[in-house]
Design a protein around this motif. Structure first.
Motif, PDB file in Angstrom:
ATOM      1  N   ASP A  12       0.892  -1.081   0.046  1.00 51.27           N
ATOM      2  CA  ASP A  12      -0.008  -0.040   0.067  1.00 51.27           C
ATOM      3  C   ASP A  12       0.792   1.225   0.188  1.00 51.27           C
ATOM      4  OD1 ASP A  12      -2.112  -1.491  -0.068  1.00 51.27           O
ATOM      5  OD2 ASP A  12      -2.601  -1.488   2.169  1.00 51.27           O
ATOM      6  N   GLU A  13       2.023   1.206   0.794  1.00 50.73           N
ATOM      7  CA  GLU A  13       2.755   2.303   0.880  1.00 50.73           C
ATOM      8  C   GLU A  13       3.656   2.777  -0.440  1.00 50.73           C
ATOM      9  OE1 GLU A  13       7.344   3.563   2.600  1.00 50.73           O
ATOM     10  OE2 GLU A  13       5.833   2.254   3.571  1.00 50.73           O
ATOM     11  N   ALA A  14       3.651   1.699  -1.345  1.00 53.11           N
ATOM     12  CA  ALA A  14       4.382   1.875  -2.727  1.00 53.11           C
ATOM     13  C   ALA A  14       3.260   2.394  -3.771  1.00 53.11           C
ATOM     14  CB  ALA A  14       5.028   0.814  -3.259  1.00 53.11           C
ATOM     15  N   SER A  15       2.081   2.004  -3.453  1.00 49.28           N
ATOM     16  CA  SER A  15       1.030   2.249  -4.555  1.00 49.28           C
ATOM     17  C   SER A  15       0.586   3.555  -4.033  1.00 49.28           C
ATOM     18  CB  SER A  15       0.071   1.384  -4.329  1.00 49.28           C
ATOM     19  OG  SER A  15      -1.255   1.711  -5.032  1.00 49.28           O
ATOM     20  N   ALA A  16       0.497   4.197  -2.903  1.00 47.08           N
ATOM     21  CA  ALA A  16       0.268   5.380  -2.596  1.00 47.08           C
ATOM     22  C   ALA A  16       1.296   6.511  -2.704  1.00 47.08           C
ATOM     23  CB  ALA A  16      -0.008   5.494  -0.922  1.00 47.08           C
ATOM     24  N   SER A  17       2.626   6.046  -2.899  1.00 44.23           N
ATOM     25  CA  SER A  17       3.745   6.810  -3.238  1.00 44.23           C
ATOM     26  C   SER A  17       3.531   7.299  -4.681  1.00 44.23           C
ATOM     27  CB  SER A  17       5.066   6.078  -2.949  1.00 44.23           C
ATOM     28  OG  SER A  17       5.961   6.838  -3.246  1.00 44.23           O
ATOM     29  N   VAL A  18       3.324   6.150  -5.597  1.00 44.30           N
ATOM     30  CA  VAL A  18       3.042   6.715  -7.018  1.00 44.30           C
ATOM     31  C   VAL A  18       1.874   7.403  -7.244  1.00 44.30           C
ATOM     32  CG1 VAL A  18       2.374   5.238  -9.227  1.00 44.30           C
ATOM     33  CG2 VAL A  18       4.261   4.228  -7.596  1.00 44.30           C
ATOM     34  N   SER A  19       0.827   7.001  -6.628  1.00 42.85           N
ATOM     35  CA  SER A  19      -0.348   7.827  -6.941  1.00 42.85           C
ATOM     36  C   SER A  19      -0.129   9.628  -6.499  1.00 42.85           C
ATOM     37  CB  SER A  19      -1.357   7.394  -6.306  1.00 42.85           C
ATOM     38  OG  SER A  19      -1.495   7.549  -4.650  1.00 42.85           O
ATOM     39  N   ARG A  20       0.775   9.828  -5.616  1.00 45.53           N
ATOM     40  CA  ARG A  20       1.165  11.081  -5.070  1.00 45.53           C
ATOM     41  C   ARG A  20       1.914  11.790  -5.977  1.00 45.53           C
ATOM     42  NH1 ARG A  20       1.684   8.650  -0.259  1.00 45.53           N
ATOM     43  NH2 ARG A  20       3.911   8.711  -0.175  1.00 45.53           N
ATOM     44  N   LEU A  21       2.664  11.035  -7.138  1.00 49.43           N
ATOM     45  CA  LEU A  21       3.439  11.788  -7.883  1.00 49.43           C
ATOM     46  C   LEU A  21       2.793  12.942  -8.733  1.00 49.43           C
ATOM     47  CD1 LEU A  21       5.361   8.789  -9.683  1.00 49.43           C
ATOM     48  CD2 LEU A  21       6.141  10.517  -8.021  1.00 49.43           C
ATOM     49  N   ALA A  22       3.581  14.270  -8.683  1.00 46.48           N
ATOM     50  CA  ALA A  22       2.702  15.232  -9.291  1.00 46.48           C
ATOM     51  C   ALA A  22       3.409  15.409 -10.719  1.00 46.48           C
ATOM     52  CB  ALA A  22       3.154  16.510  -8.461  1.00 46.48           C
ATOM     53  N   VAL A  23       2.915  15.821 -11.574  1.00 48.30           N
ATOM     54  CA  VAL A  23       3.149  15.760 -13.038  1.00 48.30           C
ATOM     55  C   VAL A  23       2.906  17.548 -13.344  1.00 48.30           C
ATOM     56  CG1 VAL A  23       2.824  15.318 -15.377  1.00 48.30           C
ATOM     57  CG2 VAL A  23       2.489  13.607 -13.598  1.00 48.30           C
ATOM     58  N   PRO A  24       3.963  18.194 -13.429  1.00 43.52           N
ATOM     59  CA  PRO A  24       3.850  19.611 -13.522  1.00 43.52           C
ATOM     60  C   PRO A  24       3.197  19.920 -14.911  1.00 43.52           C
ATOM     61  CG  PRO A  24       6.084  18.939 -14.000  1.00 43.52           C
ATOM     62  CD  PRO A  24       5.405  17.766 -13.411  1.00 43.52           C
ATOM     63  N   PRO A  25       2.524  21.063 -14.973  1.00 45.76           N
ATOM     64  CA  PRO A  25       1.747  21.236 -16.233  1.00 45.76           C
ATOM     65  C   PRO A  25       2.912  21.881 -17.309  1.00 45.76           C
ATOM     66  CG  PRO A  25       1.339  22.893 -14.633  1.00 45.76           C
ATOM     67  CD  PRO A  25       1.975  22.041 -13.946  1.00 45.76           C
TER      68      PRO A  25
END
Length: 158
Positions: A12-25
């Motif tokens: 869950d920690e790794a999955s949450a880490s990936v989902s928090r990645l911010a892609v700048p505009p």
């Protein structure tokens, strides 16, 4: 075998880490990156079904390498984009490429019409595998075959 499965499990920690990645505009005044403009301009989507995308693409002269063939870098970009499109779910973050393997089997020349077929090989948890086949429409010859694995957050089953 169990140790290998345990090692490859996504917690869950790794999955949450990936989902928090911010892609700048994109920067102001630029609505997409140069590579997208060069490679994806002119691609036409012919058919979309769950787990399948079929596109047509006429090779522009600017994507030729020094030998006058369709550049392998542009082919790789198409495999990445079409492989990602096969599994994209509207409303969810884009998937991240984990691995890509491409076999370059023949060449294409500028102005050749290509058919690009992307299909889902399978999914397990957040991991997906796709197959992208690039074929010359006139000759039927396979130009490239790419296998692309991606990871992304999936919708909850609850």
């Amino acid at each position: 075998m169990e140790k290998a499965k345990e090692f490859l499990m996504v917690n869950d920690e790794a999955s949450a880490s990936v989902s928090r990645l911010a892609v700048p505009p994109h920067p102001a005044g630029i609505d997409r990156i140069l590579l997208e403009d060069i490679v994806l301009k002119g691609i036409r989507v012919d058919r979309v079904e769950p787990g399948l995308v079929v596109c047509s693409f006429k090779v522009p002269p600017r994507l030729a390498d020094r030998a006058g063939d369709f550049a392998t870098g542009a082919i790789s970009y198409l495999v990445d984009e079409v492989g990602g499109a096969v599994i994209h779910v509207e409303g969810l973050p884009m998937n991240v490429s984990v691995d890509m393997s491409i076999s370059f089997l023949s060449t294409a020349k500028p102005d050749d019409e290509l058919e690009i077929t992307g299909s889902l090989l399978g999914q397990r948890g957040g991991y997906s595998g796709t197959l992208v086949l690039i074929r010359n429409k006139a000759t039927g010859e396979v130009v490239a075959e790419g296998r692309h694995s991606l990871f992304g957050k999936r919708t909850s089953k609850l």
